[in-house]
Design an enzyme around this catalytic site. Structure first.
Site, PDB file in Angstrom:
ATOM      1  N   ASP A  13     -10.477  18.967  -2.041  1.00  0.00           N
ATOM      2  CA  ASP A  13     -11.910  19.004  -2.871  1.00  0.00           C
ATOM      3  C   ASP A  13     -11.613  18.014  -4.191  1.00  0.00           C
ATOM      4  O   ASP A  13     -12.246  18.205  -5.194  1.00  0.00           O
ATOM      5  CB  ASP A  13     -12.189  20.315  -3.442  1.00  0.00           C
ATOM      6  CG  ASP A  13     -11.919  21.405  -2.474  1.00  0.00           C
ATOM      7  OD1 ASP A  13     -12.770  21.236  -1.752  1.00  0.00           O
ATOM      8  OD2 ASP A  13     -11.283  22.523  -2.615  1.00  0.00           O
ATOM      9  N   GLY A  15     -12.707  14.703  -4.244  1.00  0.00           N
ATOM     10  CA  GLY A  15     -13.541  13.761  -4.268  1.00  0.00           C
ATOM     11  C   GLY A  15     -13.528  12.574  -3.291  1.00  0.00           C
ATOM     12  O   GLY A  15     -13.891  11.326  -3.693  1.00  0.00           O
ATOM     13  N   LYS A  16     -12.722  12.847  -2.245  1.00  0.00           N
ATOM     14  CA  LYS A  16     -12.565  11.789  -1.358  1.00  0.00           C
ATOM     15  C   LYS A  16     -13.730  11.210  -0.736  1.00  0.00           C
ATOM     16  O   LYS A  16     -13.845   9.956  -0.195  1.00  0.00           O
ATOM     17  CB  LYS A  16     -11.843  12.279  -0.067  1.00  0.00           C
ATOM     18  CG  LYS A  16     -10.395  12.929  -0.685  1.00  0.00           C
ATOM     19  CD  LYS A  16      -9.415  13.400   0.439  1.00  0.00           C
ATOM     20  CE  LYS A  16     -10.053  14.501   1.057  1.00  0.00           C
ATOM     21  NZ  LYS A  16      -9.936  15.651  -0.093  1.00  0.00           N
ATOM     22  N   HIS A  41     -17.129  17.045   2.411  1.00  0.00           N
ATOM     23  CA  HIS A  41     -17.069  15.830   1.845  1.00  0.00           C
ATOM     24  C   HIS A  41     -18.493  15.537   1.192  1.00  0.00           C
ATOM     25  O   HIS A  41     -19.466  15.439   1.932  1.00  0.00           O
ATOM     26  CB  HIS A  41     -16.787  14.521   2.555  1.00  0.00           C
ATOM     27  CG  HIS A  41     -15.191  14.678   2.929  1.00  0.00           C
ATOM     28  ND1 HIS A  41     -14.510  13.904   3.823  1.00  0.00           N
ATOM     29  CD2 HIS A  41     -14.130  15.642   2.587  1.00  0.00           C
ATOM     30  CE1 HIS A  41     -13.327  14.270   4.018  1.00  0.00           C
ATOM     31  NE2 HIS A  41     -13.230  15.118   3.195  1.00  0.00           N
ATOM     32  N   SER A 411     -13.316   8.341 -12.087  1.00  0.00           N
ATOM     33  CA  SER A 411     -14.885   8.521 -11.881  1.00  0.00           C
ATOM     34  C   SER A 411     -15.429   9.639 -12.817  1.00  0.00           C
ATOM     35  O   SER A 411     -14.658  10.325 -13.330  1.00  0.00           O
ATOM     36  CB  SER A 411     -14.919   9.312 -10.560  1.00  0.00           C
ATOM     37  OG  SER A 411     -16.366  10.051 -10.399  1.00  0.00           O
TER      38      SER A 411
END
Length: 423
Positions: A13, A15-16, A41, A411
């Site tokens: 979890d 943020g791939k 995803h 990010s």
């Protein structure tokens, strides 16, 4: 060496999906190498949010070919549903999605066994999607692969043997209704007709692409600390999300790998059971969950939240050979006066030299924290590294140093444009 591997450096979890979507702009192929529909995803494009479970996150770029490799396990209903959702959203996948003929199929009895196991005292917190039981059959050498759908006689023979064995467990032990072999055969042959245009020998396809110098992104699901060999066993997934899994899960040589990019949050989360040394059970943990929208993209389960664990992430960087680091959800920490980072573990007053993967030790560790000043400023609109508050840059640089990796990108929100290159 045109392959970039994207790995989750924590418990999943991280943020791939967003990172793969970003990097796909400058790639030719995105290939998923393990896991199944237990992955979620999330990709945000403008005001629209998409959640993918099997199809690689590069699908939103029209020039990208997406590959689901042999290392993944395929739930027919989930794959067809995902294809339908993308088509309804106006995403053209014709000629752009390839599925390995050697990928194993998740059968109805896999889901039933998974669900039953999770009702026992030995549950580990799976998604109930049948992933583990499908991998069990794969390594027991009795699994059903997509290629088996091509011959009804072979399929019927394999399924009859498997279902007879599973019915012994389902009907006699758990009192479940016995599975009808003929119904399963009919359903999966119908599935074969629908996905036949997507099936190919993806190992040959990818290696031909490599010879033609095509740029490939290998996309992993889950996170390295959930790796069945290197994670917090038994509270792990059933495959190898680590970088090594990319080569076996796609049939590509290690010599083709150019770089390994590790994705990690600016804090830590975990879904399901298992040790979590920095977990917060207070208002701060609840705030991270709320502000970070920390609910599973696949199951909707609330994620456990805690401070960034540099010990665990440094271990992850080591076993993956992470060369570039992406830190996500930095903006979730905007309102904190003080931000803590776990920089060491102690057991009975003794400092450990490395991350312990055995559960008994990990459950007993006491985190050693270093405190950092918060920036108390919204970061969502920041677009350049040098425009970040000094406290934010200090914190992020420390994460790179503490994990022994090169801080490359951060990010500050879910959208594509909320991503900053570190300079």
């Amino acid at each position: 060496m045109p392959v970039r591997i994207i790995v989750g450096a924590q418990w999943g979890d991280e943020g791939k999906g967003k990172v793969v979507d970003l990097l796909a702009e400058h790639a030719d192929i995105v290939a998923r190498y393990q896991g199944g529909a237990n992955a979620g995803h999330t990709v945000c494009i403008g005001e629209k949010t998409y959640v993918l479970h099997l199809i690689p996150s590069g699908i939103f770029h029209p020039h990208i070919t997406c590959v689901i490799g042999n290392g993944a396990v395929i739930d027919p209903a989930a794959l067809l549903s995902e294809i339908d959702q993308l088509q309804q959203a106006g995403i053209d996948i014709n000629g752009r999605l390839l599925v390995s003929h050697n990928a194993h199929l998740i059968m109805p009895y896999h889901k039933m066994l998974d669900t039953i196991r999770e009702k026992t005292a030995d549950k580990i917190g799976t998604t109930g999607r049948g992933i583990g039981p499908a991998y069990i059959d794969k390594f027991m050498r009795c699994g059903i692969r997509i290629v088996d759908l091509l011959d009804r006689d072979i399929l019927a023979k394999k399924l009859a043997a498997n279902i007879a064995e599973k019915n012994q467990i389902l009907a006699r032990v758990y009192g479940e209704t016995a599975i009808d072999v003929d119904k399963v055969i009919a359903a999966y042959q119908e599935f074969d007709i629908k996905i036949d245009p997507f099936i190919t020998d993806t190992a040959v396809y990818l290696n031909t692409a490599l010879k033609n110098n095509k740029r490939i992104i290998a996309e992993g699901a889950q996170g390295a600390l959930l790796d069945v060999d290197h994670g917090t066993y038994p509270f792990v997934t059933s495959s190898n999300p680590t970088a090594g899994g990319a080569c076996t899960g796609l049939g590509i040589p290690p010599t083709s790998v150019e770089t390994i990019i590790g994705i990690m949050k600016a804090y830590s989360t975990r879904v399901g059971n298992g040790p979590f040394p920095t977990e917060l059970h207070d208002e701060t943990g609840e705030s991270l969950r709320t502000l970070g929208h920390e609910f599973g993209a696949t199951t909707g389960r609330p994620r456990r939240c805690g401070w960034f664990d540099a010990v665990a992430t440094r271990y992850s960087a080591m076993i993956n050979g992470i060369t570039k680091l992406v830190v996500t959800k930095v903006d979730v920490l905007d309102g904190l006066e003080t931000i803590r980072v776990c920089v060491g573990y102690e057991v009975n007053g003794r400092q450990l030299k490395s991350f312990p993967t055995d559960v008994k030790t990990l459950e007993r560790v006491t985190p050693v924290y270093e405190d950092f000043e918060g920036w108390k400023t919204p970061l969502a609109s920041t677009r350049h590294w040098e425009d970040l508050p000094k406290a934010a840059r200090t914190y992020l640089r420390a994460l790179g140093e503490l994990t022994g990796t090169e801080l490359w990108m951060i990010s500050v929100g879910p959208r594509r444009d909320q991503t900053l290159l570190v300079v």
